[in-house]
Each structure stands twice: as C-alpha cells, then as structure tokens.
Design a protein around this motif. Structure first.
Motif, PDB file in Angstrom:
ATOM      1  N   UNK A 151       2.220  53.598  51.803  1.00 41.98           N
ATOM      2  CA  UNK A 151       1.621  53.231  50.520  1.00 41.98           C
ATOM      3  C   UNK A 151       2.263  54.002  49.372  1.00 41.98           C
ATOM      4  N   UNK A 152       2.617  55.269  49.619  1.00 40.29           N
ATOM      5  CA  UNK A 152       3.305  56.055  48.585  1.00 40.29           C
ATOM      6  C   UNK A 152       4.669  55.448  48.277  1.00 40.29           C
ATOM      7  N   UNK A 153       5.359  54.995  49.317  1.00 44.62           N
ATOM      8  CA  UNK A 153       6.644  54.332  49.127  1.00 44.62           C
ATOM      9  C   UNK A 153       6.483  53.099  48.242  1.00 44.62           C
ATOM     10  N   UNK A 168       6.061  60.259  34.947  1.00 46.52           N
ATOM     11  CA  UNK A 168       4.776  59.576  35.126  1.00 46.52           C
ATOM     12  C   UNK A 168       4.593  59.108  36.566  1.00 46.52           C
ATOM     13  N   UNK A 169       5.710  58.774  37.228  1.00 48.42           N
ATOM     14  CA  UNK A 169       5.632  58.409  38.649  1.00 48.42           C
ATOM     15  C   UNK A 169       5.091  59.587  39.456  1.00 48.42           C
ATOM     16  N   UNK A 170       5.613  60.781  39.186  1.00 44.95           N
ATOM     17  CA  UNK A 170       5.153  61.965  39.911  1.00 44.95           C
ATOM     18  C   UNK A 170       3.700  62.296  39.565  1.00 44.95           C
ATOM     19  N   UNK A 175      -1.485  62.834  41.607  1.00 46.46           N
ATOM     20  CA  UNK A 175      -2.894  62.575  41.365  1.00 46.46           C
ATOM     21  C   UNK A 175      -3.555  61.849  42.527  1.00 46.46           C
ATOM     22  N   UNK A 176      -2.849  60.857  43.091  1.00 53.03           N
ATOM     23  CA  UNK A 176      -3.424  60.049  44.165  1.00 53.03           C
ATOM     24  C   UNK A 176      -3.348  60.737  45.516  1.00 53.03           C
ATOM     25  N   UNK A 177      -2.191  61.348  45.807  1.00 55.37           N
ATOM     26  CA  UNK A 177      -1.948  61.832  47.167  1.00 55.37           C
ATOM     27  C   UNK A 177      -2.167  63.330  47.361  1.00 55.37           C
ATOM     28  N   UNK A 183     -10.701  66.035  43.398  1.00 53.76           N
ATOM     29  CA  UNK A 183     -11.483  65.443  42.311  1.00 53.76           C
ATOM     30  C   UNK A 183     -12.746  64.773  42.843  1.00 53.76           C
ATOM     31  N   UNK A 184     -12.625  64.124  43.999  1.00 54.89           N
ATOM     32  CA  UNK A 184     -13.797  63.483  44.603  1.00 54.89           C
ATOM     33  C   UNK A 184     -14.836  64.531  45.012  1.00 54.89           C
ATOM     34  N   UNK A 185     -14.359  65.673  45.479  1.00 51.01           N
ATOM     35  CA  UNK A 185     -15.294  66.729  45.897  1.00 51.01           C
ATOM     36  C   UNK A 185     -16.060  67.262  44.694  1.00 51.01           C
ATOM     37  N   UNK A 186     -15.393  67.336  43.557  1.00 48.32           N
ATOM     38  CA  UNK A 186     -16.089  67.753  42.335  1.00 48.32           C
ATOM     39  C   UNK A 186     -17.106  66.690  41.927  1.00 48.32           C
ATOM     40  N   UNK A 187     -16.688  65.430  42.009  1.00 47.43           N
ATOM     41  CA  UNK A 187     -17.585  64.347  41.644  1.00 47.43           C
ATOM     42  C   UNK A 187     -18.783  64.238  42.572  1.00 47.43           C
ATOM     43  N   UNK A 188     -18.616  64.690  43.833  1.00 43.49           N
ATOM     44  CA  UNK A 188     -19.712  64.618  44.800  1.00 43.49           C
ATOM     45  C   UNK A 188     -20.895  65.480  44.402  1.00 43.49           C
TER      46      UNK A 188
END
Length: 249
Positions: A151-153, A168-170, A175-177, A183-188
């Motif tokens: 998926x990263x590819x 911006x690609x990096x 951010x995603x990988x 970030x999700x753990x903070x949002x939890x």
C-alpha cells in the motif's frame, strides 16, 4: 495497452538509475550480514550475530523500508511525468498510462524484493547463528508486512504520478505509516472509536508484527491484510481520479 506497456518496459530497463538502486540495496543487505558475522567470529560473546536479529532489522526498519520504496519509485518513474504530455497527445488514455506504469514498476519492485529476501535467507542461514524456526518466522512476518508495504508503494506511485512534491510525499508516508497509531492513541482518550482504529493503524500492526517475531509467537495477521487492502484502495482511488483529471503540460 500492450504496445504502450512494451514501450514503457523497454524504456524502463534502459535506466541506469534502476540498476544502481538495485545494486546498492542488495549490497547493503549483504554488508549487514557480513558485519554481523565478522563481529560474531571475532567476539564469541557478541549477542547480535544471529539470523533472527538480522531479519528483525528489516521488520523493524519502517523508515528504511519507506525510503527504499521511494527510491525504487523514483528510479522507475524518474522524470517520466515530465513527458506524459507526449503520450497523452498521441491519444493514449490516461487510465492506460496510469495502470501501465503501475504494473511495470510494481513487477520490478516485487522481483527485486524476492531477490533481496532470498539473499537475506541465504546469508542469514549460512553466515549467522540460526535456529530451526527463524527462516519460517521471517517469511510469515514478511507475509504480514507485505500488504502494508504494498500500500505504501501504491501511495508513492500515485502521489508521484499526480506530481506531488517529494517533501509532501514523505509527510504523507510518515503520517500514515509511522505516526497514525500514535495519533489514534491520543484520540482514544476522547473517543472510543479511535481505540479500535489504533489497533488497525499501520505502525501499530508493524510494531506488533516485530514483537511477535522476536517472541517467536508469530501468526498470520488478517488485520495487516485488511489495513493494507483499505490503504491500497485509497491510494489507487486518489491516483487514478486525480491523474485522469489533472492538466498535463
């Protein structure tokens, strides 16, 4: 489409950057094994001269893996986006251009990845201290890791095809990988839905995959494949939608 694929394939195999990138990656794989084997031979108490540690460096080096994927995309795609207007002017559908380039780059990436894995297994099992399950666990871990790497590819390929800058690609990749789980753990702490999303974040799954490999408790991970499939669909959707609509000059 086949004529365009053949034309692009012929042009691709003539790129020197492609072979240089491949050679450097394979050389680094070999060099890592040689260094570990050397220190193990010169110092019997050296704890890292094992095949498991050698393999874990790939499983735990998300940043390095992303960089390698980016370099291969850069080598394969290179400045091709600067001459896309020629293909479009000859009446070749943009969808054909997108899928042809994706197919060619992906095939080569998969082939060189297979060679790299085979080289790692050959060196790890012959030059380093190994146990009966290290190779099998490594292949299982790679199987769990593969859909996320794939998926990263796709993200890199799609973003480069629509001319997104490398910086911006990096940012998107990191951010995603690498930080989505954090970030999700903070949002939890605010919403329970983020707790569920945290369990399926790429960095969470890759970290868990590495820990299971080190603990020798590795199993097939359906969550990795689910996350990889969703991210792949998003990457392709963004790429093909934007590429077929953007102005090429």
């Amino acid at each position: 489409m086949m004529n365009y694929v053949k034309s692009e394939g012929y042009r691709m195999i003539r790129k020197k950057s492609l072979y240089i990138t491949s050679f450097v990656c394979l050389a680094l794989i070999a060099a890592a094994a040689v260094v570990l084997a050397y220190f193990k031979q010169t110092d019997p108490t050296f704890p890292y001269g094992t095949a498991s540690f050698y393999y874990s460096n790939v499983l735990g080096s998300t940043v390095l893996v992303l960089i390698v994927i980016f370099l291969f995309n850069a080598s394969l795609t290179g400045r091709d986006t600067d001459v896309l207007k020629n293909a479009v002017s000859f009446g070749i559908p943009r969808s054909t251009i997108y899928w042809s380039k994706l197919l060619l780059t992906l095939v080569y990436f998969v082939l060189i990845s297979i060679v790299g894995v085979a080289l790692m297994l050959a060196l790890g099992e012959t030059m380093l201290v190994t146990d009966s399950g290290s190779a099998g666990n490594f292949l299982t871990a790679l199987g769990n890791m593969a859909p996320i790497v794939f998926s990263a590819f796709l993200f890199i390929h799609s973003l480069k095809m629509i001319r997104i800058g490398d910086v911006y690609v990096f940012i998107v990749l990191f951010g995603v990988y690498m930080f989505s789980g954090y970030l999700m753990r903070i949002g939890a702490q605010k919403l329970d839905i983020f707790r569920t999303l945290y369990d399926y974040a790429p960095d969470t799954l890759l970290g868990r995959n590495l820990m299971d490999f080190m603990d020798q408790s590795l199993q097939f991970s359906a969550a990795c494949w689910m996350t990889g499939a969703i991210l792949s669909a998003v990457a392709i959707g963004i790429g093909i939608t934007k590429f077929t609509k953007q102005t090429i000059d």
